[in-house]
Design a protein around this motif. Structure first.
Motif, PDB file in Angstrom:
ATOM      1  N   MET A  42      78.670  16.129 180.129  1.00 29.44           N
ATOM      2  CA  MET A  42      79.868  15.326 179.850  1.00 29.44           C
ATOM      3  C   MET A  42      80.034  15.083 178.355  1.00 29.44           C
ATOM      4  N   ASN A  43      81.260  15.078 177.920  1.00 28.68           N
ATOM      5  CA  ASN A  43      81.530  14.815 176.503  1.00 28.68           C
ATOM      6  C   ASN A  43      82.522  13.670 176.359  1.00 28.68           C
ATOM      7  N   ASP A  44      82.217  12.584 177.059  1.00 28.33           N
ATOM      8  CA  ASP A  44      83.158  11.466 177.153  1.00 28.33           C
ATOM      9  C   ASP A  44      83.492  10.804 175.828  1.00 28.33           C
ATOM     10  N   PHE A  45      82.616  10.950 174.827  1.00 21.75           N
ATOM     11  CA  PHE A  45      82.819  10.181 173.601  1.00 21.75           C
ATOM     12  C   PHE A  45      83.136  11.039 172.374  1.00 21.75           C
ATOM     13  N   VAL A  46      83.502  12.280 172.604  1.00 25.24           N
ATOM     14  CA  VAL A  46      83.850  13.131 171.458  1.00 25.24           C
ATOM     15  C   VAL A  46      85.037  12.512 170.718  1.00 25.24           C
ATOM     16  N   GLY A  47      84.880  12.324 169.413  1.00 21.09           N
ATOM     17  CA  GLY A  47      85.955  11.740 168.612  1.00 21.09           C
ATOM     18  C   GLY A  47      86.056  10.224 168.734  1.00 21.09           C
ATOM     19  N   ARG A  48      85.101   9.598 169.446  1.00 17.74           N
ATOM     20  CA  ARG A  48      85.163   8.155 169.676  1.00 17.74           C
ATOM     21  C   ARG A  48      84.094   7.410 168.877  1.00 17.74           C
ATOM     22  N   GLY A  49      84.446   6.191 168.441  1.00 17.41           N
ATOM     23  CA  GLY A  49      83.501   5.335 167.728  1.00 17.41           C
ATOM     24  C   GLY A  49      83.177   4.104 168.570  1.00 17.41           C
ATOM     25  N   VAL A  50      81.890   3.826 168.730  1.00 17.47           N
ATOM     26  CA  VAL A  50      81.455   2.732 169.606  1.00 17.47           C
ATOM     27  C   VAL A  50      80.558   1.767 168.838  1.00 17.47           C
ATOM     28  N   LEU A  51      80.874   0.486 168.935  1.00 19.75           N
ATOM     29  CA  LEU A  51      80.013  -0.566 168.382  1.00 19.75           C
ATOM     30  C   LEU A  51      79.182  -1.137 169.516  1.00 19.75           C
ATOM     31  N   VAL A  52      77.872  -1.043 169.393  1.00 17.81           N
ATOM     32  CA  VAL A  52      76.965  -1.608 170.399  1.00 17.81           C
ATOM     33  C   VAL A  52      76.287  -2.831 169.790  1.00 17.81           C
ATOM     34  N   ALA A  77      74.634  11.233 173.079  1.00 23.28           N
ATOM     35  CA  ALA A  77      74.458  12.472 173.853  1.00 23.28           C
ATOM     36  C   ALA A  77      75.803  13.004 174.361  1.00 23.28           C
ATOM     37  N   GLN A  78      76.780  12.107 174.463  1.00 27.27           N
ATOM     38  CA  GLN A  78      78.102  12.533 174.959  1.00 27.27           C
ATOM     39  C   GLN A  78      79.093  12.724 173.815  1.00 27.27           C
ATOM     40  N   GLY A  79      78.562  12.961 172.621  1.00 26.77           N
ATOM     41  CA  GLY A  79      79.416  13.384 171.508  1.00 26.77           C
ATOM     42  C   GLY A  79      80.032  12.279 170.683  1.00 26.77           C
ATOM     43  N   GLY A  80      79.670  11.000 170.957  1.00 28.22           N
ATOM     44  CA  GLY A  80      80.286   9.891 170.218  1.00 28.22           C
ATOM     45  C   GLY A  80      79.508   9.480 168.985  1.00 28.22           C
ATOM     46  N   SER A  91      66.005   7.600 165.710  1.00 21.06           N
ATOM     47  CA  SER A  91      65.941   8.498 166.873  1.00 21.06           C
ATOM     48  C   SER A  91      67.310   9.072 167.258  1.00 21.06           C
ATOM     49  N   LEU A  92      68.379   8.514 166.689  1.00 19.76           N
ATOM     50  CA  LEU A  92      69.715   9.011 167.057  1.00 19.76           C
ATOM     51  C   LEU A  92      70.075  10.240 166.222  1.00 19.76           C
ATOM     52  N   PRO A  93      70.782  11.201 166.820  1.00 20.07           N
ATOM     53  CA  PRO A  93      71.168  12.397 166.062  1.00 20.07           C
ATOM     54  C   PRO A  93      71.999  12.006 164.832  1.00 20.07           C
ATOM     55  N   GLU A  94      71.767  12.692 163.735  1.00 20.87           N
ATOM     56  CA  GLU A  94      72.390  12.322 162.449  1.00 20.87           C
ATOM     57  C   GLU A  94      73.920  12.164 162.552  1.00 20.87           C
ATOM     58  N   GLY A  95      74.566  13.107 163.171  1.00 27.35           N
ATOM     59  CA  GLY A  95      76.031  13.063 163.249  1.00 27.35           C
ATOM     60  C   GLY A  95      76.538  11.932 164.126  1.00 27.35           C
ATOM     61  N   ALA A  96      75.648  11.394 164.982  1.00 26.39           N
ATOM     62  CA  ALA A  96      76.079  10.363 165.936  1.00 26.39           C
ATOM     63  C   ALA A  96      75.847   8.957 165.415  1.00 26.39           C
ATOM     64  N   THR A 131      77.774   1.376 182.150  1.00 27.66           N
ATOM     65  CA  THR A 131      78.331   0.763 180.937  1.00 27.66           C
ATOM     66  C   THR A 131      79.118   1.802 180.141  1.00 27.66           C
ATOM     67  N   CYS A 132      78.537   2.987 180.001  1.00 30.50           N
ATOM     68  CA  CYS A 132      79.202   4.043 179.226  1.00 30.50           C
ATOM     69  C   CYS A 132      80.463   4.537 179.933  1.00 30.50           C
ATOM     70  N   PHE A 133      80.406   4.618 181.245  1.00 31.23           N
ATOM     71  CA  PHE A 133      81.633   5.008 181.967  1.00 31.23           C
ATOM     72  C   PHE A 133      82.754   4.026 181.628  1.00 31.23           C
ATOM     73  N   LEU A 134      82.459   2.732 181.724  1.00 28.62           N
ATOM     74  CA  LEU A 134      83.498   1.720 181.461  1.00 28.62           C
ATOM     75  C   LEU A 134      83.937   1.719 180.002  1.00 28.62           C
ATOM     76  N   ALA A 135      83.063   2.182 179.110  1.00 23.63           N
ATOM     77  CA  ALA A 135      83.394   2.230 177.675  1.00 23.63           C
ATOM     78  C   ALA A 135      84.149   3.505 177.313  1.00 23.63           C
ATOM     79  N   SER A 136      84.348   4.371 178.290  1.00 29.33           N
ATOM     80  CA  SER A 136      84.970   5.669 178.000  1.00 29.33           C
ATOM     81  C   SER A 136      86.434   5.700 178.438  1.00 29.33           C
ATOM     82  N   GLU A 137      87.090   6.754 178.023  1.00 28.50           N
ATOM     83  CA  GLU A 137      88.497   6.937 178.379  1.00 28.50           C
ATOM     84  C   GLU A 137      88.662   7.116 179.887  1.00 28.50           C
ATOM     85  N   ARG A 138      87.597   7.622 180.527  1.00 29.03           N
ATOM     86  CA  ARG A 138      87.679   7.888 181.970  1.00 29.03           C
ATOM     87  C   ARG A 138      87.928   6.629 182.790  1.00 29.03           C
TER      88      ARG A 138
END
Ligand SMILES: NC(=O)c1ccc[n+]([C@@H]2O[C@H](COP(=O)([O-])OP(=O)(O)OC[C@H]3O[C@@H](n4cnc5c(N)ncnc54)[C@H](OP(=O)(O)O)[C@@H]3O)[C@@H](O)[C@H]2O)c1
Length: 254
Positions: A1-11, A27-30, A49-54, A229-236
């Motif tokens: 799944m790529n639910d967060f591609v192009g999305r910015g999330v504040l946790v 992991a879902q591209g956000g 531990s998070l990927p650099e681009g993420a 939580t991520c489902f509810l935070a996504s466009e889906r």
């Protein structure tokens, strides 16, 4: 799944469940910006531990400080480019105590963090989401806010407040494609639960009994709570708003 591609999330709150939300968004591209309160070492470890681009950044925050909350929200928007979703996982309760035995300073602090913290964050993020015509606000609360829970009355009161507050916000924002929801975990295998289960007093007794009462016969993994939580935070989740969804292995069915 790529639910967060192009999305910015504040946790807000990169603890056990919050860290897993950060990892799943990444992991879902956000892109993720997260906050910590006292646990700087764990925050540094999560950041590394998070990927650099993420990974967009992290900051120290006490959500009871209204001005600091607004400043960190601004900082996160700058780092992320835009704020698409806010996920709050902040909790204060670490010990179960009967209400008559709790001092009022603890009651006030609990409500300041678990209810006013959520309100302070909403006050800061909503104008930004409204301007974008899009937003997701997800608070990780507790089933205690739905059904009450022995020896955590102040926290249950705060969580019940979060649910009612979120429903009201959901009604005010639905037409701007902003969805506001609450996730209510049952016992979940994080450091918080581990500490309570190991307690030799009331906390240990009640938490062990609670885990035994779960129809699934086990506590949740942080990944299982983060997944909802991520489902509810996504466009889906575009047609889900004003809900308080239990992820509790059947412990609460309401
Ligand atoms: N684990 C469970 O069994 C369970 C069950 C039901 C509900 N919940 C709820 O789910 C949420 C996440 O739980 P968890 O297990 O991941 O707990 P956790 O690891 O203790 O995470 C709580 C987070 O809240 C942050 N925090 C505490 N006070 C704060 C403040 N004043 N301002 C800003 N941040 C603050 C902590 O930051 P620092 O660590 O940096 O101080 C931490 O990141 C909590 O609300 C918890 O009550 C958990």
């Amino acid at each position: 799944m790529n639910d967060f591609v192009g999305r910015g999330v504040l946790v807000v709150g990169g603890g056990g469940i919050g860290a897993e939300v950060c990892r799943q968004v990444a992991a879902q591209g956000g892109r993720v910006f997260f906050t910590y309160n006292r646990n700087e070492d764990a925050a540094r470890e999560l950041a590394g531990s998070l990927p650099e681009g993420a990974f967009a950044g992290h900051a120290q925050l006490d959500v009871t400080d209204e001005a600091a909350t607004a400043a960190v929200v601004d900082q996160s928007v700058q780092a992320l480019g835009k704020l698409d979703a806010l996920v709050t996982t902040v909790g204060y309760l670490h010990q179960l105590t009967m209400f008559e035995d709790v001092d009022m300073a603890t009651v006030r602090r609990t409500i300041e963090i678990e209810l006013f913290g959520v309100i302070n964050l909403a006050k800061s993020v909503l104008p930004k989401m409204r301007a974008n015509g899009y937003g997701r606000i997800v608070t990780v609360g507790s089933d205690s806010g739905k059904v009450g829970s022995k020896a955590e009355a102040a926290s249950a009161g705060a969580r019940g407040g979060v649910i009612a507050f979120s429903k009201a916000l959901a009604r005010e924002t639905a037409s701007s494609d902003i969805c506001v929801n609450v996730v209510c975990p049952g016992p979940t295998e994080t450091g918080l639960l581990e500490q309570m289960l190991a307690d030799e007093g009331l906390s240990g007794k009640l938490m062990n009994a609670m885990v035994r009462a779960v129809p699934k016969r086990r506590a949740a993994s942080p990944a299982e709570v983060a997944s909802m939580t991520c489902f509810l935070a996504s466009e889906r989740a575009s047609y889900v708003t004003g809900q308080a969804i239990s992820v509790s292995g059947g412990l609460t069915m309401s």
